[in-house]
Structure formats: C-alpha cells, structure tokens
Write a protein that holds these residues in place. Structure first.
Motif, PDB file in Angstrom:
ATOM      1  N   ALA A   4      63.147  25.282 -66.401  1.00 43.38           N
ATOM      2  CA  ALA A   4      63.356  26.336 -65.268  1.00 43.38           C
ATOM      3  C   ALA A   4      63.837  25.697 -64.143  1.00 43.38           C
ATOM      4  N   ALA A   5      64.428  25.073 -64.059  1.00 41.30           N
ATOM      5  CA  ALA A   5      64.581  23.954 -62.371  1.00 41.30           C
ATOM      6  C   ALA A   5      65.977  24.540 -63.048  1.00 41.30           C
ATOM      7  N   GLY A   6      66.823  24.016 -64.325  1.00 44.51           N
ATOM      8  CA  GLY A   6      68.553  24.393 -64.865  1.00 44.51           C
ATOM      9  C   GLY A   6      68.261  25.529 -65.330  1.00 44.51           C
ATOM     10  N   LYS A   7      67.648  26.699 -64.974  1.00 43.72           N
ATOM     11  CA  LYS A   7      67.454  28.371 -64.960  1.00 43.72           C
ATOM     12  C   LYS A   7      67.776  28.371 -63.777  1.00 43.72           C
ATOM     13  N   ARG A   8      67.701  28.012 -62.753  1.00 43.61           N
ATOM     14  CA  ARG A   8      67.773  28.657 -61.585  1.00 43.61           C
ATOM     15  C   ARG A   8      68.930  27.948 -61.165  1.00 43.61           C
ATOM     16  N   LEU A   9      69.563  26.277 -61.332  1.00 48.00           N
ATOM     17  CA  LEU A   9      71.134  26.078 -61.211  1.00 48.00           C
ATOM     18  C   LEU A   9      71.602  27.231 -61.761  1.00 48.00           C
ATOM     19  N   ALA A  10      71.496  27.509 -63.169  1.00 52.51           N
ATOM     20  CA  ALA A  10      72.776  28.019 -63.218  1.00 52.51           C
ATOM     21  C   ALA A  10      73.087  29.839 -62.598  1.00 52.51           C
ATOM     22  N   ASN A  11      71.340  29.829 -62.530  1.00 50.73           N
ATOM     23  CA  ASN A  11      71.109  31.543 -62.216  1.00 50.73           C
ATOM     24  C   ASN A  11      72.992  31.613 -59.899  1.00 50.73           C
ATOM     25  N   TYR A  12      71.874  30.654 -59.683  1.00 51.29           N
ATOM     26  CA  TYR A  12      72.822  30.526 -58.456  1.00 51.29           C
ATOM     27  C   TYR A  12      74.543  30.134 -58.922  1.00 51.29           C
ATOM     28  N   LEU A  13      74.571  29.720 -59.659  1.00 50.44           N
ATOM     29  CA  LEU A  13      76.017  29.324 -59.565  1.00 50.44           C
ATOM     30  C   LEU A  13      76.552  29.997 -60.001  1.00 50.44           C
ATOM     31  N   ARG A  14      75.577  31.228 -60.882  1.00 49.56           N
ATOM     32  CA  ARG A  14      76.127  32.077 -61.250  1.00 49.56           C
ATOM     33  C   ARG A  14      76.771  33.416 -59.722  1.00 49.56           C
ATOM     34  N   VAL A  15      75.961  33.374 -59.234  1.00 56.31           N
ATOM     35  CA  VAL A  15      75.571  34.602 -57.998  1.00 56.31           C
ATOM     36  C   VAL A  15      76.682  33.762 -56.818  1.00 56.31           C
ATOM     37  N   LEU A  16      76.761  32.496 -56.777  1.00 56.77           N
ATOM     38  CA  LEU A  16      77.893  32.110 -56.488  1.00 56.77           C
ATOM     39  C   LEU A  16      79.941  32.418 -56.498  1.00 56.77           C
ATOM     40  N   THR A  17      79.861  32.656 -58.308  1.00 58.05           N
ATOM     41  CA  THR A  17      81.173  33.129 -58.833  1.00 58.05           C
ATOM     42  C   THR A  17      81.672  34.762 -58.182  1.00 58.05           C
ATOM     43  N   MET A  18      79.931  35.111 -58.859  1.00 56.54           N
ATOM     44  CA  MET A  18      80.271  36.775 -58.770  1.00 56.54           C
ATOM     45  C   MET A  18      80.693  36.916 -57.132  1.00 56.54           C
ATOM     46  N   GLU A  19      80.203  35.964 -56.347  1.00 61.16           N
ATOM     47  CA  GLU A  19      80.465  36.504 -54.796  1.00 61.16           C
ATOM     48  C   GLU A  19      82.399  36.180 -54.843  1.00 61.16           C
ATOM     49  N   ALA A  20      82.711  35.446 -55.433  1.00 53.51           N
ATOM     50  CA  ALA A  20      84.123  34.663 -55.110  1.00 53.51           C
ATOM     51  C   ALA A  20      84.203  35.780 -55.535  1.00 53.51           C
ATOM     52  N   GLN A  21      84.709  36.014 -56.891  1.00 56.98           N
ATOM     53  CA  GLN A  21      85.358  36.927 -57.430  1.00 56.98           C
ATOM     54  C   GLN A  21      84.765  38.508 -56.523  1.00 56.98           C
ATOM     55  N   THR A  22      83.510  38.987 -56.266  1.00 60.80           N
ATOM     56  CA  THR A  22      84.429  39.653 -55.023  1.00 60.80           C
ATOM     57  C   THR A  22      85.180  39.968 -54.314  1.00 60.80           C
ATOM     58  N   ILE A  23      84.524  39.096 -53.709  1.00 56.80           N
ATOM     59  CA  ILE A  23      85.570  38.787 -52.458  1.00 56.80           C
ATOM     60  C   ILE A  23      87.655  38.980 -52.763  1.00 56.80           C
ATOM     61  N   ALA A  24      87.858  38.278 -53.757  1.00 63.38           N
ATOM     62  CA  ALA A  24      88.982  38.359 -54.446  1.00 63.38           C
ATOM     63  C   ALA A  24      89.425  39.855 -54.803  1.00 63.38           C
ATOM     64  N   ARG A  25      88.578  40.277 -55.692  1.00 63.40           N
ATOM     65  CA  ARG A  25      89.307  41.787 -55.909  1.00 63.40           C
ATOM     66  C   ARG A  25      89.095  42.258 -54.915  1.00 63.40           C
ATOM     67  N   ALA A  26      88.520  42.166 -53.949  1.00 70.95           N
ATOM     68  CA  ALA A  26      88.565  43.055 -52.544  1.00 70.95           C
ATOM     69  C   ALA A  26      90.528  42.889 -52.243  1.00 70.95           C
ATOM     70  N   CYS A  27      90.471  41.733 -52.061  1.00 72.30           N
ATOM     71  CA  CYS A  27      91.705  41.157 -51.713  1.00 72.30           C
ATOM     72  C   CYS A  27      92.903  41.288 -52.151  1.00 72.30           C
ATOM     73  N   GLY A  28      92.691  42.193 -54.279  1.00 74.89           N
ATOM     74  CA  GLY A  28      93.380  42.724 -54.499  1.00 74.89           C
ATOM     75  C   GLY A  28      93.563  41.393 -55.790  1.00 74.89           C
ATOM     76  N   LYS A  29      93.437  40.706 -56.131  1.00 70.82           N
ATOM     77  CA  LYS A  29      93.697  39.386 -56.662  1.00 70.82           C
ATOM     78  C   LYS A  29      92.963  39.137 -57.712  1.00 70.82           C
ATOM     79  N   SER A  30      94.225  39.117 -59.444  1.00 70.06           N
ATOM     80  CA  SER A  30      93.388  39.277 -60.536  1.00 70.06           C
ATOM     81  C   SER A  30      92.154  37.627 -60.803  1.00 70.06           C
ATOM     82  N   HIS A  31      92.682  37.088 -60.223  1.00 75.82           N
ATOM     83  CA  HIS A  31      92.274  35.920 -60.935  1.00 75.82           C
ATOM     84  C   HIS A  31      91.883  34.823 -58.787  1.00 75.82           C
ATOM     85  N   VAL A  32      90.630  33.573 -59.174  1.00 71.98           N
ATOM     86  CA  VAL A  32      90.107  33.568 -58.222  1.00 71.98           C
ATOM     87  C   VAL A  32      91.241  32.773 -57.225  1.00 71.98           C
TER      88      VAL A  32
END
Ligand SMILES: Cc1cc2nc3c(=O)[nH]c(=O)nc-3n(C[C@H](O)[C@H](O)[C@H](O)COP(=O)(O)O)c2cc1C
Length: 439
Positions: free
Chosen positions: A379-407
């Motif tokens: 269960a703890a591993g799942k929570r960590l994986a969720n959190y890592l996915r959120v970090l990644t999606m947030e960084a991706q959201t910002i990169a897209r908003a800045c017009g970048k196709s790779h973070v």
C-alpha cells in the motif's frame, strides 16, 4: 496564550524567540546537542521564489491531450555500457537501511519501480527487500563502508560514490544504538545497541586525483557496465562539480542544504551548506564550461516537493531531481491519522522529525519489529507511485504550457524570480524586469 500575551502587551525578542530560549534551556539541562532527522527548517531562497512565464503571443503552448510531452531521462551515457533509462525525471534518493525499516525500503523500491524510476541504497548496504522490488537500484559507496561488499556492487544498476550530503557537508552519519538490531549490526559489522558515528571522509582517497583511481576501480569491478555517480553536499559546488567530472563521474548529484537526513546535529542541518537554488546554476555553469552539460547528467536534490519544483529544477539545467523527505511523507510519514501517537512522543503530525529515535509510529524510521509491521509495503509503495505520477504530470503540464515537447526542453528563459536574492542565485531576471543581479 496568544490572548494573554496580547492583553498584557508582552513583547517577544526577535533575537531570542521562544524556540531559541527553549533550545538554550534544553542544552543547559542536558549538556548534549540536538540531533534530529528531516532537513533545514529555516527559510532560504527556494524554487517557491521562481515563476514560469507560460506561452501566450510570443510563445506557442502545446495542446494537453493531443500533443505529447515526453518525460524520460537517460543517466550515465558518458561511459557506462548500460546507462539507466528512466520513465520520469524524479528518482528516489539514498536512504539507509538502518535509518529506515526493511518495509520502508521495500515500499520505496515498489513505488519507484511502478513509476518507472530508480531507488538508491544508503549507509548500511543493500537489503534483499529493496533489491527484490527495485527495477533500477543505485548502490551507494559511502565513507562508512557499512554493509559494503563487491557482490552487492555487482547486483546494482548504478554506483553512487557519496562524498557528502546537503544536510551535513563535511560530516559523517549517525545511527543511535536503539536502531542497531542483530540484522543491522551484522550488515554493518557493529555491536548491537551501541551508538554509531560513521566516517566523514572516505578512508582510501584524500583528493580528486585519488578519486579518479577509485572510480576506475569501480568501473573495472562492474565491467564498465554501470554508470558511476558522484554525490556532493552543496557548498563550493562550482569547483566540486568540475572535480567530479575530472575524476570520471558519469552523473553528478548535488544535494542542497534543505536536503533531508535521518540523524544529524541540528547545528549542521541549519548552519552548513548552501540552498539548492544557489547550487544548481553553479553546477550547470561548471558542466557547461567543461562542455559536458547533458553528457554528464546532473541530479539535484534538497527540498523537492511539487511538480513545479521539478519543472524549475529542469529549467535551470538539471537532468533529473531526487527526493527523500517527500518520498517518506508519501509512504505515510507524519500522517495526521497518527497525530495522537506523535503527541505521545512529544511531537505532532506535521512536526515529527525524531527519525533517530526508532519509535516512529508510522513504521518507517524504526527497526522495532512491531512498529515496522504497521507499514504495509504494498500500500505504501502504491502511494509513492501515485505521488511520483502527480509530480511528473505537474511538470508535464508546465512544460506544455511553455510549448515544450519534452520536460527537458524547459530552460532558464522560461523563468523569472520574485526576489532579488532568488534572481541573483538562480540567474534569471527579477519578474517584470530584464535585471539579473550580478550578471
Ligand atoms: C531518512 C533519511 C536517510 C538518509 N540516508 C542517506 C544515506 O544513507 N546516504 C545519503 O547519501 N543520503 C542520505 N539521505 C539524504 C538523501 O539521500 C537526500 O540527499 C535528501 O533526502 C534529499 O533532500 P529531500 O529530503 O529534501 O528530498 C537520507 C535522507 C533521509 C531523509
């Protein structure tokens, strides 16, 4: 209390606020310095002091659902036959088995693997739980040599030579006796139940020239397959990064002063080292001047909490970031549901930093079998994986908003600073101006 203070017109000293008074009183009563876990608690210039300039007229954003924005990263491309190829630019930092329970180490491995990234051993060596669950495992080669053996070295996917940590550059580790069980003592060749203070420097080299020989040795032992990282605490970062590259590092890890620890003197945590934000541009400058920026990858750590932090670190020139404290919180550290139990230990949820004590009710920074059993590694591993996915999606959201196709395409030009201090350290303009102090 606040009412009483106000109605009586009492005035607190800025030089001697209540926590300073309490610490003087504690020191006077006990005669021992304060040891704790977590990272620096003082406020220093940080990624919070930077903002992104999203696209508008002069820049064109990417469409969230239709246009891809990649997040993968390769680490160790300079010399290793098998560089790590991670799905996300966020790795799990080295945290010792001994400071953390076997279940916590297993959970870190599970979470990292599910999210497609690496985890790292720590002082005390490689646990079977962590190796078993980690797709990409980085093996730390530390001054203490605790738990170190060449067989485990060969079982790892990369080697990290640790010269220092952001929480205590120039200092060694500590593990108090209550956490040295039969198993931990056996792995470290230490007597059970006795406080241990580990070395602050490696026994078999005294400078960068010797380090070159040590790195060559590690490459031979691992048949030139595995990337060799060098980790330093952030101090004279510009010079340290140049020396690490000269010594043959494939990846340089720079850990800022906010970086977490399991057990260090408070004075070390708060008064030694420089902020992550100040260290990162120095490291990038050193790599650029040597013509190896992106060829020798840079991992930055120390106070990374959000996808915004990740994106800012990448924009300033890091190839990836590493997290320690935030990963423990994701596992279940400082959970409000445990508030009463933290209070019974003289702390509270959100404040608990006595990682050295071994009495962690979350079952993370403990070796007590009953406490450790409270942490379900799946269960703890799942929570960590969720959190890592959120970090990644947030960084991706910002990169897209800045017009970048790779973070990785984020750049300093996408950033501005909110304060003169952060503008000078990050070397980006103060918001609304073209002014970079000191440039
Ligand atoms: C519980 C704990 C144990 C740690 N043990 C080690 C260690 O054995 N070796 C090491 O190089 N760093 C160690 N660190 C430091 C981390 O590797 C990393 O540099 C730091 O946690 C990054 O900062 P952050 O906690 O703000 O993310 C430890 C940190 C924590 C919180």
């Amino acid at each position: 209390m606040t009412d009483y203070v106000q109605t009586h017109g009492l005035r607190e000293s800025a030089t001697f606020p209540r926590e300073v008074i309490a610490e003087i009183q504690r020191a006077a009563a006990t005669g021992i310095y304060d040891i704790r876990g977590w990272g620096a608690k003082r406020k220093v210039p940080h990624f919070d002091d930077l903002l992104f300039l999203g696209a508008s007229m002069s820049r064109y954003p990417l469409e969230g659902y239709r246009e891809a924005c990649a997040t993968d990263v390769r680490l160790g491309t300079r010399n290793a036959r098998f560089p790590l190829h991670l799905d996300i630019p966020v790795t799990i930092a080295g945290m010792s088995f001994g400071s953390l329970s076997a279940n916590a180490k297993e959970a870190l491995g599970r979470g990292a693997s599910e999210a497609g990234t690496s985890t790292t051993t720590g002082d005390g060596g490689m646990s079977t739980e962590e190796r078993g669950q980690s797709k990409h495992l980085v093996y730390q080669y530390l001054p203490s040599r605790y738990g170190m053996n060449p067989d485990d070295l060969r079982k790892a996917d990369a080697i990290e030579v640790v010269l220092g940590q952001g929480a205590k550059p120039g200092g060694g580790g500590m593990l108090l006796g209550q956490k040295i069980t039969e198993r931990i003592g056996k792995m470290r060749t230490l007597p059970v139940g006795i406080d241990q203070r580990s070395a602050s420097r490696h026994p078999d080299w005294t400078g960068p020239d010797d380090l070159t020989i040590k790195i060559a040795e590690l490459r031979e032992i691992t048949d030139w397959e595995k990337p060799i990282y060098v980790k330093v605490g952030a101090t004279r970062t510009y010079y340290d990064v140049k020396l690490a590259v000269h010594a043959g590092a494939d990846v340089v890890v720079v850990d800022g002063m906010q970086g977490g620890t399991a057990a260090t003197q408070n004075v070390f945590i708060e008064d030694v080292g420089i902020p992550t934000l100040a260290a990162l541009p120095q490291a990038v400058q050193a790599l650029q001047e040597l013509g190896v920026h992106r060829e020798v990858q840079l991992i930055i750590s120390g106070g990374i909490r959000t996808g915004g932090d990740v994106a800012k670190a990448l924009a300033l020139g890091a190839d990836a970031v590493s997290i320690g404290t935030a990963a423990l919180i994701a596992l279940g550290d400082n959970d409000p549901a445990l508030d009463e139990q933290y209070r019974a230990l003289g702390s509270a949820a959100g404040y608990y930093d006595d990682f050295q004590d071994g009495r962690d009710p979350a079952g993370i920074s403990t070796q007590d079998p009953d406490l450790m059993a409270r942490l379900d590694p799946v269960a703890a591993g799942k929570r960590l994986a969720n959190y890592l996915r959120v970090l990644t999606m947030e960084a991706q959201t910002i990169a897209r908003a800045c017009g970048k196709s790779h973070v990785q395409h984020l750049e300093p030009e996408d950033l501005v600073a909110l304060t003169i201090e952060s503008a000078a350290m990050a070397r980006v303009p103060l918001a609304g101006t073209n002014w970079i102090p000191g440039a």
